[in-house]
Design an enzyme around this catalytic site. Structure first.
Site, PDB file in Angstrom:
ATOM      1  N   LYS A  84       0.818  -1.160   0.057  1.00  0.00           N
ATOM      2  CA  LYS A  84      -0.183   0.013  -0.043  1.00  0.00           C
ATOM      3  C   LYS A  84       0.746   1.113  -0.147  1.00  0.00           C
ATOM      4  CE  LYS A  84      -4.025  -2.302   2.221  1.00  0.00           C
ATOM      5  NZ  LYS A  84      -3.552  -3.533   2.538  1.00  0.00           N
TER       6      LYS A  84
HETATM    7  O1  S5P Z   1      -9.515  -2.991   1.951  1.00  0.00           O
HETATM    8  C1  S5P Z   1      -8.874  -3.871   2.197  1.00  0.00           C
HETATM    9  C2  S5P Z   1      -7.560  -4.153   1.289  1.00  0.00           C
HETATM   10  C3  S5P Z   1      -6.653  -4.889   1.629  1.00  0.00           C
HETATM   11  S1  S5P Z   1      -5.329  -5.515   0.437  1.00  0.00           S
HETATM   12  N1  S5P Z   1      -8.929  -4.844   3.005  1.00  0.00           N
HETATM   13  C4  S5P Z   1      -8.020  -6.001   3.555  1.00  0.00           C
HETATM   14  O2  S5P Z   1      -8.499  -6.725   4.180  1.00  0.00           O
HETATM   15  N2  S5P Z   1      -6.837  -5.951   2.607  1.00  0.00           N
HETATM   16  C5  S5P Z   1      -6.103  -7.085   2.865  1.00  0.00           C
HETATM   17  O3  S5P Z   1      -6.656  -8.447   2.707  1.00  0.00           O
HETATM   18  C6  S5P Z   1      -5.442  -7.077   4.446  1.00  0.00           C
HETATM   19  O4  S5P Z   1      -4.368  -6.476   4.263  1.00  0.00           O
HETATM   20  C7  S5P Z   1      -5.275  -8.621   4.667  1.00  0.00           C
HETATM   21  O5  S5P Z   1      -4.075  -9.149   4.538  1.00  0.00           O
HETATM   22  C8  S5P Z   1      -6.123  -9.336   3.644  1.00  0.00           C
HETATM   23  C9  S5P Z   1      -7.635  -9.839   4.374  1.00  0.00           C
HETATM   24  O6  S5P Z   1      -7.365 -10.811   5.270  1.00  0.00           O
HETATM   25  P1  S5P Z   1      -8.573 -11.599   6.083  1.00  0.00           P
HETATM   26  O7  S5P Z   1      -7.957 -12.239   7.199  1.00  0.00           O
HETATM   27  O8  S5P Z   1      -9.381 -10.442   6.681  1.00  0.00           O
HETATM   28  O9  S5P Z   1      -9.246 -12.485   5.063  1.00  0.00           O
END
Ligand code: S5P
Length: 264
Positions: free
Chosen positions: A93
Site C-alpha cells: 500500500k
Molecule cells: O480493503 C482492504 C484491502 C486489503 S489489501 N481490506 C483488506 O483486508 N486487505 C487485505 O486483505 C489485508 O491487508 C489482509 O491481508 C487481507 C484480508 O485478510 P482476512 O484475514 O480478513 O481475510
C-alpha cells in the site's frame, strides 16, 4: 480450457502482461484465490505455502510483519513460492510521491526484485504508478500495480467520489493491473465493475465463506457472490490460514471462485 474462452473480454481488453499472466495461471490452477499469507514467522509462512500452494493463483505478503525476517530466508521462500506457479503480491500500500515510492521498492526488503504485483493508494497522484513501474524496470523486471479504489474495513475514508477519481486515472494508466474493490459488498462491487469496464482487473479482500463481521472492523462477503459481481480474484486470509485444515479450505475457496467465474 483456454484463458481467452474463460475470461472473454477481460482477456481481450487487458494490455498489461501481468494481467494475462494472472489469467493464465488462474486457468491452469482453476483457482481465483489469492492467499493473504498473514503469518508472522518464516516457518509459519513456509508451512502455509506447502499446504495451500497447489490451490492458489497468487500469494499476498506483508513483508514487514514477519518477526524473524532475513533476506536469505525470504529469497528461499520466494523460490519455493514460484515453484507452485503463482504470482507474488506484496501488499505494501505505497502512498508517497513517485520518486520515493520508487526508492521504497528497493531498500532492505528490495520488493522490486521479487514481487509481481504491489498495491498503492492514489492519494499522492498518478505519478506513483510511474515510480513503482520504474523500480521494476531498474532491475529488468515487469510488474503490475493494484490501486485501492475501495476498502473492506468499516468507516474507511475512500468515498464514492474518491473511488471514481481513482478509477478514471487508473483505467488509462498502462502500468495499472487493476483495482482493489470491497469483496464484502457485492452491490458496491457491481457498481465498481460498471465504472471500471472490462480492461482492468478487480481483486477483492473482505471475502470469507463465513460472511459477516470480522476482527477490528473487517467485513466479509461470500466468495462466489464477489466473483459474480465482477471480482477477478478473491483475497482470502484468515478464512484459509486460521482453518484447521488450510489445504482443504483453500481447495474449497478455489472451487467456489472457479465455478462462479465459469458461471459469469
Ligand atoms: O480493503 C482492504 C484491502 C486489503 S489489501 N481490506 C483488506 O483486508 N486487505 C487485505 O486483505 C489485508 O491487508 C489482509 O491481508 C487481507 C484480508 O485478510 P482476512 O484475514 O480478513 O481475510
Amino acid at each position: 480450457m483456454q484463458p481467452e474462452d474463460v475470461w472473454g473480454n477481460r482477456w481481450h481488453e487487458s494490455t498489461l502482461a501481468m494481467a494475462k499472466r494472472y489469467m493464465t495461471v488462474a486457468c491452469e490452477k482453476q483457482s481465483l484465490v489469492c492467499l493473504a499469507a498473514d503469518r508472522n514467522t518464516m516457518s509459519g509462512l513456509f508451512e502455509l505455502l506447502e499446504q495451500v500452494g497447489p490451490h492458489i493463483a497468487a500469494l499476498k505478503t506483508h513483508v514487514d510483519l514477519i518477526d524473524d525476517w532475513s533476506a536469505e530466508k525470504w529469497s528461499e521462500f520466494c523460490v519455493a513460492a514460484k515453484q507452485y506457479n503463482l504470482l507474488i503480491f506484496e501488499d505494501r500500500k505505497f502512498a508517497d510521491i513517485g520518486k520515493i515510492s520508487r526508492s521504497q521498492m528497493a531498500g532492505i526488503y528490495d520488493i522490486r526484485s521479487w514481487s509481481n504485483i504491489v498495491t498503492a493508494h492514489l492519494i499522492s497522484g498518478p505519478d506513483i504508478v510511474d515510480g513503482l513501474q520504474s523500480a521494476w524496470q531498474d532491475v529488468g523486471r515487469e510488474g503490475g500495480v493494484l490501486l485501492l479504489a475501495q476498502m473492506s474495513s468499516r468507516g474507511n475514508l475512500l468515498s464514492v467520489d474518491y473511488c471514481d477519481s481513482v478509477v478514471a486515472k487508473g483505467v488509462v494508466s498502462a502500468g495499472v493491473l487493476g483495482f482493489i474493490g470491497n469483496g464484502s459488498r457485492p452491490e458496491e462491487l457491481a457498481e465498481l465493475r460498471s465504472k471500471v469496464g472490462d480492461s482492468k482487473m478487480i481483486w477483492t479482500p473482505g471475502v470469507n465463506l463465513a460472511t459477516g463481521d470480522g476482527e477490528m472492523g473487517q467485513r466479509y462477503g461470500d466468495p462466489g457472490d464477489a466473483v459474480l459481481a465482477g471480482s477477478d480474484c478473491i483475497i482470502v486470509g484468515s478464512g484459509i490460514h486460521r482453518a484447521d485444515n488450510p489445504a482443504a479450505m483453500a481447495k474449497q475457496y478455489a472451487e467456489a471462485s472457479w465455478k462462479a467465474l465459469l458461471e459469469r
